[in-house]
Scaffold this motif. Structure first.
Motif, PDB file in Angstrom:
ATOM      1  N   ALA A   1       0.816  -1.209   0.000  1.00 50.03           N
ATOM      2  CA  ALA A   1       0.000   0.000   0.000  1.00 50.03           C
ATOM      3  C   ALA A   1       0.850   1.259   0.000  1.00 50.03           C
ATOM      4  CB  ALA A   1      -0.934   0.011   1.214  1.00 50.03           C
ATOM      5  N   CYS A   2       0.279   2.296  -0.539  1.00 51.13           N
ATOM      6  CA  CYS A   2       0.839   3.653  -0.509  1.00 51.13           C
ATOM      7  C   CYS A   2       2.177   3.759  -1.236  1.00 51.13           C
ATOM      8  CB  CYS A   2       0.966   4.171   0.920  1.00 51.13           C
ATOM      9  SG  CYS A   2       0.997   5.974   1.033  1.00 51.13           S
ATOM     10  N   THR A   3       2.176   3.361  -2.482  1.00 54.21           N
ATOM     11  CA  THR A   3       3.379   3.556  -3.300  1.00 54.21           C
ATOM     12  C   THR A   3       3.591   5.030  -3.615  1.00 54.21           C
ATOM     13  OG1 THR A   3       2.040   3.113  -5.272  1.00 54.21           O
ATOM     14  CG2 THR A   3       3.273   1.275  -4.331  1.00 54.21           C
ATOM     15  N   ASP A   4       2.527   5.828  -3.504  1.00 51.50           N
ATOM     16  CA  ASP A   4       2.630   7.282  -3.689  1.00 51.50           C
ATOM     17  C   ASP A   4       2.181   7.966  -2.410  1.00 51.50           C
ATOM     18  OD1 ASP A   4       2.609   9.916  -4.383  1.00 51.50           O
ATOM     19  OD2 ASP A   4       1.188   9.731  -6.044  1.00 51.50           O
TER      20      ASP A   4
ATOM     21  N   LEU B 291       2.026  10.905  -1.603  1.00 52.69           N
ATOM     22  CA  LEU B 291       1.341  12.177  -1.829  1.00 52.69           C
ATOM     23  C   LEU B 291      -0.108  11.983  -2.282  1.00 52.69           C
ATOM     24  CD1 LEU B 291       4.147  14.285  -3.567  1.00 52.69           C
ATOM     25  CD2 LEU B 291       3.553  14.148  -1.144  1.00 52.69           C
ATOM     26  N   ASP B 292      -0.495  10.730  -2.492  1.00 50.96           N
ATOM     27  CA  ASP B 292      -1.863  10.401  -2.886  1.00 50.96           C
ATOM     28  C   ASP B 292      -2.688  10.222  -1.613  1.00 50.96           C
ATOM     29  OD1 ASP B 292      -4.261   9.228  -3.675  1.00 50.96           O
ATOM     30  OD2 ASP B 292      -3.328   8.020  -5.247  1.00 50.96           O
ATOM     31  N   GLU B 293      -3.590  11.137  -1.329  1.00 52.97           N
ATOM     32  CA  GLU B 293      -4.338  11.103  -0.072  1.00 52.97           C
ATOM     33  C   GLU B 293      -5.223   9.871   0.041  1.00 52.97           C
ATOM     34  OE1 GLU B 293      -6.355  14.733   0.773  1.00 52.97           O
ATOM     35  OE2 GLU B 293      -4.540  15.962   0.644  1.00 52.97           O
ATOM     36  N   ARG B 294      -5.716   9.364  -1.093  1.00 50.81           N
ATOM     37  CA  ARG B 294      -6.539   8.163  -1.012  1.00 50.81           C
ATOM     38  C   ARG B 294      -5.706   6.959  -0.592  1.00 50.81           C
ATOM     39  NH1 ARG B 294     -11.007   7.625  -5.704  1.00 50.81           N
ATOM     40  NH2 ARG B 294      -9.377   6.290  -6.568  1.00 50.81           N
ATOM     41  N   GLN B 295      -4.452   6.870  -1.056  1.00 51.35           N
ATOM     42  CA  GLN B 295      -3.584   5.773  -0.638  1.00 51.35           C
ATOM     43  C   GLN B 295      -3.192   5.889   0.830  1.00 51.35           C
ATOM     44  OE1 GLN B 295      -0.457   4.217  -3.157  1.00 51.35           O
ATOM     45  NE2 GLN B 295      -1.160   5.447  -4.896  1.00 51.35           N
TER      46      GLN B 295
END
Length: 284
Positions: free
Chosen positions: A32-35, A37-41
């Motif tokens: 999870a959360c490879t980005d 800066l992506d708030e959904r991740q």
């Protein structure tokens, strides 16, 4: 394998408390959360908007690596995960006290030198007795064929549709993915120790089957649930090939009526199917 001892083995209730830290660590273990800066991740790894992935249910109240107990006679070095299925009565909390109850429900002998299948069921409850969900696991005991049959086989997963997928999503896995994922409770050395991996017939440690399964769960939530993990209520799949940490996993999916989903997972680099016969249910 000593079937009589396996099926009569007592399983005390496993009472455990998982925290928001455990919820975050599990999500990181399945990529999870490879980005960041992506708030959904960030919903999977940050306490400000945290939610639990439904496949976390598979590792809650873990009984430990009981299949390794010498008195059971299982050739545990050759053990691999074959199938997994969970269903939830309600969305998983991000932290709570849970009670797990286990039982072996069946053993299917595929024949001498062909291995055996073992079916294990776990029910999860909140500390007040409220049902949380159920998890079914199938283990392929490659070194235990000829042991004899017992009990009932598990559910039959349907074949993957024979047409082009409706969509797909890729998830890159870190080279240390197995070392992160094992911190969620599965310490089988097959996934960490190169020497044990070689004894099992692999040239290096492989990813946990349940980690690949968790990647599929994360991918379906991202692709079909708009990152709302509470909508994924059930999921099952068959493990078909080992995955090596560092590979890219592609989840292909087919959507049907009433929230029914079929899926499979491929290793992009090797172009092989590693998870097949996937089924899932998504609530509106």
């Amino acid at each position: 394998m000593k079937v009589e001892r396996v099926v009569s083995r007592p399983f005390p209730e496993v009472r455990t408390r998982y925290s928001v830290r455990d919820t975050m660590l599990y999500a990181l273990g399945v990529g999870a959360c490879t980005d960041p800066l992506d708030e959904r991740q960030l919903r999977y790894v940050y306490e400000g908007s945290l939610q639990a992935l439904p496949s976390l249910s598979c590792v809650l109240a873990h009984p430990g690596f009981w299949l390794k107990e010498p008195e059971l006679g299982i050739d545990w070095v050759k053990l691999v995960h074959a199938e997994q299925y969970f269903t939830l009565a309600a969305p998983l909390p991000t932290q709570c006290d849970v009670v797990g109850r286990y039982r072996v429900t069946g053993i299917v002998d595929k024949g001498a030198d062909k291995g055996a299948l073992m079916y294990v069921e776990k029910t999860l409850h909140l500390s007040d007795g409220s049902p949380l969900g159920g998890v079914s696991s199938t283990f392929f005991l490659r070194g235990d064929g000829g042991c004899g049959n017992w009990g009932e086989p598990g559910r039959e997963l349907p074949a993957t549709p024979d047409r082009k997928a409706d969509g797909s999503i890729d998830q890159p896995m870190l080279p240390i993915a197995a070392l992160i994922y094992r911190l969620s409770g599965d310490y089988n050395p097959l996934h960490a120790d190169p020497g044990i991996a070689r004894k099992a017939g692999f040239d290096r440690p492989i990813l946990h089957g349940l980690c690949t399964y968790g990647v599929a769960c994360l991918s379906l939530v991202r692709a079909l649930c708009a990152d709302d993990a509470s909508r994924l209520r059930s999921m099952g799949a068959r493990f078909t090939k080992p995955v090596f940490p560092g590979e890219t996993l592609r989840t292909e999916y087919w959507t049907g009526p009433d929230g029914d989903v079929r899926f499979r997972v491929l290793s992009v680099e090797r172009d092989v199917i590693v998870l097949d016969r996937g089924v899932a249910t998504i609530a509106n």
